[in-house]
Design a protein around this motif. Sequence first.
Motif, mmCIF file in Angstrom:
data_model
loop_
_atom_site.group_PDB
_atom_site.id
_atom_site.type_symbol
_atom_site.label_atom_id
_atom_site.label_comp_id
_atom_site.label_asym_id
_atom_site.label_seq_id
_atom_site.Cartn_x
_atom_site.Cartn_y
_atom_site.Cartn_z
ATOM 1 N N SER A 1 50.166 43.203 45.914
ATOM 2 C CA SER A 1 49.479 42.003 46.661
ATOM 3 C C SER A 1 48.263 42.487 47.048
ATOM 4 O O SER A 1 47.130 41.755 46.887
ATOM 5 N N ALA B 1 45.912 42.414 44.017
ATOM 6 C CA ALA B 1 45.747 41.084 43.638
ATOM 7 C C ALA B 1 44.783 40.341 44.340
ATOM 8 O O ALA B 1 43.872 39.615 43.906
ATOM 9 N N SER B 2 44.400 40.523 45.619
ATOM 10 C CA SER B 2 43.414 40.103 46.532
ATOM 11 C C SER B 2 42.291 40.833 46.633
ATOM 12 O O SER B 2 41.103 40.232 47.019
ATOM 13 N N CYS C 1 40.945 43.132 43.674
ATOM 14 C CA CYS C 1 40.484 43.457 42.296
ATOM 15 C C CYS C 1 40.276 42.098 41.483
ATOM 16 O O CYS C 1 40.448 41.104 41.950
ATOM 17 N N ASP C 2 39.319 42.537 40.431
ATOM 18 C CA ASP C 2 39.031 41.323 39.531
ATOM 19 C C ASP C 2 40.070 41.040 38.561
ATOM 20 O O ASP C 2 40.225 40.063 38.055
ATOM 21 N N ARG C 3 40.509 42.405 37.927
ATOM 22 C CA ARG C 3 41.640 42.381 37.011
ATOM 23 C C ARG C 3 42.546 43.126 37.179
ATOM 24 O O ARG C 3 42.323 44.163 38.241
ATOM 25 N N CYS D 1 45.762 41.016 33.232
ATOM 26 C CA CYS D 1 45.631 39.718 33.461
ATOM 27 C C CYS D 1 44.517 39.812 34.719
ATOM 28 O O CYS D 1 44.310 40.550 35.442
ATOM 29 N N ASP D 2 43.808 38.419 34.782
ATOM 30 C CA ASP D 2 42.777 38.515 35.984
ATOM 31 C C ASP D 2 44.079 38.413 37.348
ATOM 32 O O ASP D 2 44.841 37.561 37.455
ATOM 33 N N ALA D 3 43.090 38.865 38.274
ATOM 34 C CA ALA D 3 44.102 39.124 39.793
ATOM 35 C C ALA D 3 44.181 37.848 40.116
ATOM 36 O O ALA D 3 45.285 37.689 40.598
ATOM 37 N N LYS D 4 43.393 36.466 40.057
ATOM 38 C CA LYS D 4 43.505 35.617 40.594
ATOM 39 C C LYS D 4 44.612 34.756 39.913
ATOM 40 O O LYS D 4 45.230 33.629 40.412
ATOM 41 N N ASN D 5 45.020 35.019 38.643
ATOM 42 C CA ASN D 5 46.252 34.175 37.831
ATOM 43 C C ASN D 5 47.327 35.275 37.819
ATOM 44 O O ASN D 5 48.382 35.096 37.122
#
Length: 282
Positions: A217, A220-221, A223-225, A238-242
């Motif tokens: 978590s 994910a909050s 990093c970019d990937r 994957c992209d962190a936002k996804n």
Amino acid sequence: MSENPLLRVEDLKVNFPTRKGLVEAVRGISFSLGREKLGIVGESGSGKSMTGRSILRLVSAPGQVTARRLEFDGIDLMKASESQMRQIRGQRISMVMQDPKFSLNPVMRVGEQIAEAYRTHQNVSRDEAKRQALDMLSAVRIRDSERVYRAYPHEVSGGMGQRIMIAMMLIPDPDLLIADEPTSALDVTVQLQVLAILDDLVSQRGMGLIFISHDLSLVASFCDRVVIMYAGRVMEICDAKNLAAAQHPYTRGLLNCLPKIDGGGSDLPILRRDPAWLEHGA
């Protein structure tokens, strides 16, 4: 990420021959990095730290590092001589180790260690190196930098020790910083402070960051990937936002194991290992 990545890693392997056979610590992983924040997440023993060390060619014998491509800013790190690597380490690529208490020299004042790191790569006087070290301590948000400069490692807290290590690794102004679990031994408040420092420095200096962590978590909050590793292999990138929509069963298992605030008194799910994961990595 730019079309010309700062770092290209293709089919990277790290093996250790033992009496019982070959131990495969890293099993042919591939990823690229631009001037961005790339998180590497996985369980203990998944090969995260070994990946970071192999980029800097810091894997000691009898460890064996091979790669189809290990290229940094157009430089083939696999073919670079040891003298070239000494120029790259610290000056172009820096690495913050997990525990500052073991990374800092216990009998040397912390400010002198930072100044020494600067003088190693720059032909400057001791006074100029001290001035740069004090500026760097201020850049990582350490108050009363003069007092901290004169302190010994045992006289500073864990959070301040981590900031000192970040200052030491960033004073040569590298293009890539590898941070190996820089917040794992810190409380939540200090974690956020260290992350904010790293975020500011990466954006201001336009550098790349590899952030190694167990905390899915957190990565994910921040990093970019995100690169998900398991048993020495990359399972998913994957992209962190996804990340919440990740499809690989191992990534889904890690996400399901995160404690939930509204979970009540229910037990955390158990992540059961599946050999098939190794056949369906990224």
